[in-house]
Scaffold this active site. Structure first.
Site, PDB file in Angstrom:
ATOM      1  N   THR A 148       0.828  -1.205   0.000  1.00 21.93           N
ATOM      2  CA  THR A 148       0.000   0.000   0.000  1.00 21.93           C
ATOM      3  C   THR A 148       0.863   1.257   0.000  1.00 21.93           C
ATOM      4  OG1 THR A 148      -1.768  -1.176   1.152  1.00 21.93           O
ATOM      5  CG2 THR A 148      -1.824   1.229   1.237  1.00 21.93           C
ATOM      6  N   GLU A 192       1.627   9.771  -5.517  1.00 24.20           N
ATOM      7  CA  GLU A 192       2.371  11.020  -5.285  1.00 24.20           C
ATOM      8  C   GLU A 192       3.223  11.392  -6.490  1.00 24.20           C
ATOM      9  OE1 GLU A 192       3.281  12.693  -1.337  1.00 24.20           O
ATOM     10  OE2 GLU A 192       4.049  10.651  -1.041  1.00 24.20           O
ATOM     11  N   HIS A 200      -7.139   0.850  -0.730  1.00 20.71           N
ATOM     12  CA  HIS A 200      -6.361  -0.145  -1.475  1.00 20.71           C
ATOM     13  C   HIS A 200      -7.184  -1.418  -1.389  1.00 20.71           C
ATOM     14  CE1 HIS A 200      -2.163  -2.139  -2.250  1.00 20.71           C
ATOM     15  NE2 HIS A 200      -3.033  -2.386  -3.200  1.00 20.71           N
TER      16      HIS A 200
END
Length: 137
Positions: free
Chosen positions: A43, A51, A77
């Site tokens: 994750t 990002e 997730h």
């Protein structure tokens, strides 16, 4: 282009192949875990993909003295991705509030959606940030 040219609707996508060093199993030893963890995308690395996809989307708008830093992440997730499979993060800039940027995020592997949510970043002055960091030390 500069940050003044940013508008909601900016979209970008990035794809990577899940390698062993991006797996939960690879991260486990750093946190006291063992190699009994499943060989799937961690994750933390899904978040890193989001990002860096946002960083790439913003690159044409960020001046040499600026950077963007993540300030908030709200991402599910929801499905595992095995080593060797491709994962794609798609981001869309949906809001701009001064120096704060909010992205809608969708992630999928080759067979299904694996995550969704939101990510926020702030545009910073690099030199001022580094001065602040030096004072903190």
């Amino acid at each position: 282009m500069t940050a003044d040219d940013l508008r909601p609707g900016l979209r970008h996508a990035r794809t990577l192949i899940v390698t062993p060093d991006l797996s939960v199993r690879a991260a486990a030893p750093a946190f006291g875990g063992g190699d009994d963890m499943p060989p799937v995308l961690a994750t933390a690395n899904l978040i890193a993909l989001v990002e860096w996809t946002c960083v790439a989307a913003l690159a044409p708008y960020i001046e040499a003295h600026q950077r963007t830093l993540g300030t908030r992440i709200e991402i599910s997730h929801s499905a595992p991705t095995p080593i060797g499979m491709k994962v794609t993060a798609e981001v869309e800039l949906i809001a701009i509030r001064g120096r704060r940027l909010r992205f809608k995020v969708g992630c999928r592997d080759e067979t299904e959606a694996i995550g969704e949510g939101f990510h926020e970043r702030a545009i910073i002055d690099h030199d001022r940030f580094m001065d602040r960091l030096a004072r903190k030390r």
